[in-house]
Design an enzyme around this catalytic site. Structure first.
Site, PDB file in Angstrom:
ATOM      1  N   ARG A 172      50.637  42.444  54.468  1.00 37.91           N
ATOM      2  CA  ARG A 172      49.283  42.076  54.405  1.00 37.91           C
ATOM      3  C   ARG A 172      49.165  40.966  55.559  1.00 37.91           C
ATOM      4  O   ARG A 172      48.955  39.643  55.031  1.00 37.91           O
ATOM      5  CB  ARG A 172      48.832  41.759  53.112  1.00 37.91           C
ATOM      6  CG  ARG A 172      48.930  42.956  52.010  1.00 37.91           C
ATOM      7  CD  ARG A 172      48.320  42.721  51.010  1.00 37.91           C
ATOM      8  NE  ARG A 172      46.863  42.624  51.029  1.00 37.91           N
ATOM      9  CZ  ARG A 172      45.931  42.524  49.784  1.00 37.91           C
ATOM     10  NH1 ARG A 172      46.623  42.341  48.772  1.00 37.91           N
ATOM     11  NH2 ARG A 172      44.783  42.637  49.803  1.00 37.91           N
ATOM     12  N   CYS A 178      52.978  39.915  49.355  1.00 37.91           N
ATOM     13  CA  CYS A 178      52.254  40.443  48.312  1.00 37.91           C
ATOM     14  C   CYS A 178      52.848  41.657  48.056  1.00 37.91           C
ATOM     15  O   CYS A 178      53.760  42.368  49.022  1.00 37.91           O
ATOM     16  CB  CYS A 178      50.759  40.803  48.777  1.00 37.91           C
ATOM     17  SG  CYS A 178      49.995  41.568  47.746  1.00 37.91           S
ATOM     18  N   ARG A 185      43.207  40.273  36.285  1.00 31.95           N
ATOM     19  CA  ARG A 185      42.714  39.794  37.864  1.00 31.95           C
ATOM     20  C   ARG A 185      41.461  40.791  38.108  1.00 31.95           C
ATOM     21  O   ARG A 185      40.610  40.307  38.783  1.00 31.95           O
ATOM     22  CB  ARG A 185      43.820  39.888  39.181  1.00 31.95           C
ATOM     23  CG  ARG A 185      44.795  39.078  38.688  1.00 31.95           C
ATOM     24  CD  ARG A 185      45.791  39.088  39.805  1.00 31.95           C
ATOM     25  NE  ARG A 185      45.083  38.878  41.080  1.00 31.95           N
ATOM     26  CZ  ARG A 185      45.330  39.038  42.145  1.00 31.95           C
ATOM     27  NH1 ARG A 185      46.924  39.344  42.511  1.00 31.95           N
ATOM     28  NH2 ARG A 185      44.880  38.858  43.437  1.00 31.95           N
ATOM     29  N   ASP A 230      42.653  51.615  46.702  1.00 37.21           N
ATOM     30  CA  ASP A 230      42.655  51.094  45.359  1.00 37.21           C
ATOM     31  C   ASP A 230      42.507  52.117  44.324  1.00 37.21           C
ATOM     32  O   ASP A 230      42.518  51.536  43.025  1.00 37.21           O
ATOM     33  CB  ASP A 230      41.422  50.108  45.196  1.00 37.21           C
ATOM     34  CG  ASP A 230      41.668  48.702  46.081  1.00 37.21           C
ATOM     35  OD1 ASP A 230      42.721  48.832  46.484  1.00 37.21           O
ATOM     36  OD2 ASP A 230      40.529  48.143  46.491  1.00 37.21           O
ATOM     37  N   LYS A 288      34.549  43.033  41.799  1.00 34.45           N
ATOM     38  CA  LYS A 288      35.508  42.139  42.093  1.00 34.45           C
ATOM     39  C   LYS A 288      35.608  41.630  43.600  1.00 34.45           C
ATOM     40  O   LYS A 288      35.468  40.433  44.030  1.00 34.45           O
ATOM     41  CB  LYS A 288      37.018  42.268  41.602  1.00 34.45           C
ATOM     42  CG  LYS A 288      37.927  41.305  42.123  1.00 34.45           C
ATOM     43  CD  LYS A 288      39.351  41.863  41.792  1.00 34.45           C
ATOM     44  CE  LYS A 288      40.089  42.586  42.608  1.00 34.45           C
ATOM     45  NZ  LYS A 288      40.777  42.260  43.765  1.00 34.45           N
ATOM     46  N   ASN A 289      35.650  42.734  44.492  1.00 33.43           N
ATOM     47  CA  ASN A 289      36.027  42.469  45.675  1.00 33.43           C
ATOM     48  C   ASN A 289      34.741  42.089  46.548  1.00 33.43           C
ATOM     49  O   ASN A 289      34.569  41.996  47.689  1.00 33.43           O
ATOM     50  CB  ASN A 289      36.611  43.895  46.560  1.00 33.43           C
ATOM     51  CG  ASN A 289      38.006  43.950  46.058  1.00 33.43           C
ATOM     52  OD1 ASN A 289      38.770  42.865  45.272  1.00 33.43           O
ATOM     53  ND2 ASN A 289      38.730  45.129  46.322  1.00 33.43           N
TER      54      ASN A 289
HETATM   55  N1  EPU Z   1      45.623  43.979  58.153  1.00 32.36           N
HETATM   56  C1  EPU Z   1      46.081  43.749  59.256  1.00 32.36           C
HETATM   57  N2  EPU Z   1      45.843  42.358  59.892  1.00 32.36           N
HETATM   58  C2  EPU Z   1      44.933  41.610  58.943  1.00 32.36           C
HETATM   59  C3  EPU Z   1      44.431  42.234  58.034  1.00 32.36           C
HETATM   60  C4  EPU Z   1      44.588  43.484  57.397  1.00 32.36           C
HETATM   61  O1  EPU Z   1      47.014  44.437  59.599  1.00 32.36           O
HETATM   62  O2  EPU Z   1      44.702  40.480  59.646  1.00 32.36           O
HETATM   63  C5  EPU Z   1      46.208  45.237  57.315  1.00 32.36           C
HETATM   64  C6  EPU Z   1      46.495  45.385  56.226  1.00 32.36           C
HETATM   65  O3  EPU Z   1      47.873  45.041  56.187  1.00 32.36           O
HETATM   66  C7  EPU Z   1      46.287  46.761  55.669  1.00 32.36           C
HETATM   67  C8  EPU Z   1      44.785  46.950  56.159  1.00 32.36           C
HETATM   68  O4  EPU Z   1      44.772  46.296  57.575  1.00 32.36           O
HETATM   69  O5  EPU Z   1      47.240  47.536  56.317  1.00 32.36           O
HETATM   70  C9  EPU Z   1      43.775  46.927  55.452  1.00 32.36           C
HETATM   71  O6  EPU Z   1      43.675  45.611  54.791  1.00 32.36           O
HETATM   72  P1  EPU Z   1      42.217  44.694  54.874  1.00 32.36           P
HETATM   73  O7  EPU Z   1      42.445  43.464  55.342  1.00 32.36           O
HETATM   74  O8  EPU Z   1      41.063  45.718  54.509  1.00 32.36           O
HETATM   75  O9  EPU Z   1      42.636  44.457  53.102  1.00 32.36           O
HETATM   76  P2  EPU Z   1      41.992  43.131  52.528  1.00 32.36           P
HETATM   77  O10 EPU Z   1      40.762  42.780  53.110  1.00 32.36           O
HETATM   78  O11 EPU Z   1      43.130  42.088  52.440  1.00 32.36           O
HETATM   79  C10 EPU Z   1      40.811  44.364  50.412  1.00 32.36           C
HETATM   80  C11 EPU Z   1      40.600  44.440  48.975  1.00 32.36           C
HETATM   81  C12 EPU Z   1      41.789  45.263  48.554  1.00 32.36           C
HETATM   82  C13 EPU Z   1      41.709  46.471  49.198  1.00 32.36           C
HETATM   83  C14 EPU Z   1      41.814  46.406  50.790  1.00 32.36           C
HETATM   84  C15 EPU Z   1      41.698  47.873  51.440  1.00 32.36           C
HETATM   85  C16 EPU Z   1      39.572  42.294  48.483  1.00 32.36           C
HETATM   86  C17 EPU Z   1      39.645  40.736  47.634  1.00 32.36           C
HETATM   87  N3  EPU Z   1      40.824  43.081  48.480  1.00 32.36           N
HETATM   88  O12 EPU Z   1      41.963  43.482  50.852  1.00 32.36           O
HETATM   89  O13 EPU Z   1      41.807  45.208  47.038  1.00 32.36           O
HETATM   90  O14 EPU Z   1      42.921  47.142  48.871  1.00 32.36           O
HETATM   91  O15 EPU Z   1      40.559  45.765  51.102  1.00 32.36           O
HETATM   92  O16 EPU Z   1      40.313  48.364  50.830  1.00 32.36           O
HETATM   93  O17 EPU Z   1      38.593  42.574  48.926  1.00 32.36           O
HETATM   94  C18 EPU Z   1      42.484  45.357  44.886  1.00 32.36           C
HETATM   95  O18 EPU Z   1      41.044  45.148  44.579  1.00 32.36           O
HETATM   96  O19 EPU Z   1      43.279  45.659  44.145  1.00 32.36           O
HETATM   97  C19 EPU Z   1      42.765  45.098  46.291  1.00 32.36           C
HETATM   98  C20 EPU Z   1      44.155  45.024  46.786  1.00 32.36           C
END
Ligand code: EPU
Length: 409
Positions: free
Chosen positions: A110, A105, A388, A296, A11-12
């Site tokens: 996030r 969220c 999802r 995850d 998915k990701n």
């Molecule tokens: N963060 C910031 N600022 C940003 C972006 C992120 O502070 O601009 C913080 C987040 O709040 C968090 C950390 O950085 O504390 C890491 O978050 P990340 O941005 O890596 O998460 P994401 O890219 O939004 C993806 C996956 C998530 C998974 C995370 C961490 C997708 C679609 N989603 O989210 O997947 O938990 O990386 O590996 O790729 C799931 O599949 O259930 C899921 C939530």
């Protein structure tokens, strides 16, 4: 639970890959697309932005439509945060983008500051107007940037900026880039489209901008989190499951922890067999960016620890508030106490079935795992969260011997 199960596409990985098709007017073919609510949402967004996006039997075909829009609407983005990663492709291809801010969220605040920092560093003017990010540029320009935040690297911010940089003028260097296999898969797809990218899979990614990208065909990597969830299913039920279509190399942090807990794991090129030969022992788990133990998988291992005699401490370092499953597991008799970013789990002999509420995707998976071994019936409500991210979960689990079925609410 016993037998064989095949894992679906990740998915990701597929969500940003679908977004990347916005970088070209030529047709793209993506194989191994899991039939999930999130994949459907991303296809809807592509259609709203002006693509033909068809989906049939795991294959998504995306091509140009007559109209082109640069707007990703609140209604769609608010249902799925990953849709925010259309920002990079839109600003790079159309030089303007209006993308709704995703909002809150259940697993944490996030923020998207790192996405915006990176896109700004490439020379876009960014303003926030009525809940939307409005980005404009005459031409993106490559830059050297650091994209780490207080919780480490960001997967989708790295994706977003990497996509935007493929069409920027000159070289971009992203330091503290996310190293997750899903980022690597996206980079591989972009390279097939003609992008010049090096260093993906390491914390420093280099992108040399090109004038345009072309269409490409790509097969998405297997979903390591689905694989990990089945590994825990094998252990929690004292079963023996062979999980196919897996790259075990993507599961290093999970395999290491499960082996420490006493799992017996046999790895081959594209499968892992998981069973237990001794009693499962409590282990302490800390979630970390890849290749560490993934956030995850935090909820799922908590279910396993909740019936493993002894004390284990589970520390969440990516989303310190991702603990909605604790109260639900406790409703099933688990003894878990949350203290800040830690959950202290005192393993008990048996969980008891109860009606419980799914709060997010991985929390739902943890409740399914707990329900598999609880006495009596567990009914999990709001399973749309599960839809999802897990393709045909109940069918796959039924085949392995689980008594799981779907009922209308
Ligand atoms: N963060 C910031 N600022 C940003 C972006 C992120 O502070 O601009 C913080 C987040 O709040 C968090 C950390 O950085 O504390 C890491 O978050 P990340 O941005 O890596 O998460 P994401 O890219 O939004 C993806 C996956 C998530 C998974 C995370 C961490 C997708 C679609 N989603 O989210 O997947 O938990 O990386 O590996 O790729 C799931 O599949 O259930 C899921 C939530």
């Amino acid at each position: 639970m016993r037998g064989e199960v095949s894992v679906s596409g990740a998915k990701n990985a597929v969500l940003p890959i679908l977004a990347a098709t916005l970088l070209t007017d030529e047709p793209c073919l993506i194989r191994g697309v899991p039939n999930l609510r999130d994949s459907a949402t991303m296809l809807k967004i592509l259609r709203a932005i002006g693509k033909n996006a068809e989906f049939d039997k795991g294959v998504a075909a995306v091509s140009k439509n007559k109209h082109t829009s640069f707007i990703a609407d609140y209604k769609l983005v608010s249902t799925m945060r990953a849709s925010f990663c259309v920002l990079g492709p839109l600003i790079a291809k159309l030089k303007k983008a209006k993308v709704s801010l995703p909002g809150g969220c259940v697993i944490g605040i996030r923020p998207v500051d790192l996405h915006l920092k990176g896109i700004k560093a490439l020379g876009a003017d960014i303003s926030i107007e009525s809940g939307y990010v409005v980005a404009k540029t005459k031409q993106l320009k490559g830059n050297h940037m650091y994209l780490g935040g207080i919780f480490g690297s960001s997967v989708l911010a790295t994706d977003n900026v990497m996509m935007a940089a493929t069409l920027a003028k000159g070289k971009t260097i992203i330091e503290s880039a996310a190293c997750e296999p899903e980022v690597v898969d996206l980079a591989e797809f972009l390279i097939k489209m003609g992008a010049k990218i090096k260093g993906h899979g390491t914390p420093v990614i280099e992108i040399e901008g090109v004038k345009e990208l072309h269409g490409a065909t790509h097969t998405v990597i297997p979903d390591r989190i689905e694989a990990g969830t089945f590994m825990i299913a094998a252990l929690i039920t004292a079963g023996d499951i062979t999980i196919k279509n897996v790259f075990y190399q993507h599961l290093g942090g999970v395999i290491d922890k499960l082996e420490e807990a006493g799992a017996y794991i046999i790895k081959t090129d594209h499968s892992v067999r998981v069973c237990r030969k001794t009693r499962i022992k409590p282990v302490n788990v800390t979630t970390l960016p890849y290749p560490g133990f993934p956030t995850d998988m935090q909820a799922q291992i908590m279910s396993l620890m909740s019936i493993t005699r002894g004390i284990s401490v589970i520390t969440e370092k990516i989303y310190p508030d991702r603990f909605m499953h604790v109260a639900e597991l406790n409703r099933m008799g688990a003894r878990i106490q949350r203290e800040g970013p830690h959950a202290i789990v005192e393993g008990i002999k048996k969980l008891s079935g109860a009606p419980v509420m799914a709060s997010d995707l991985r929390a739902s998976a943890s409740l399914v795992l707990a329900g598999l071994v609880a006495s009596d019936k567990t009914s999990i409500h709001r399973i749309y969260h599960l839809e999802r991210g897990y393709e045909n979960l109940e069918m796959k689990m039924q085949k392995l011997g689980a008594r799981i079925w779907r009922e209308k609410e």
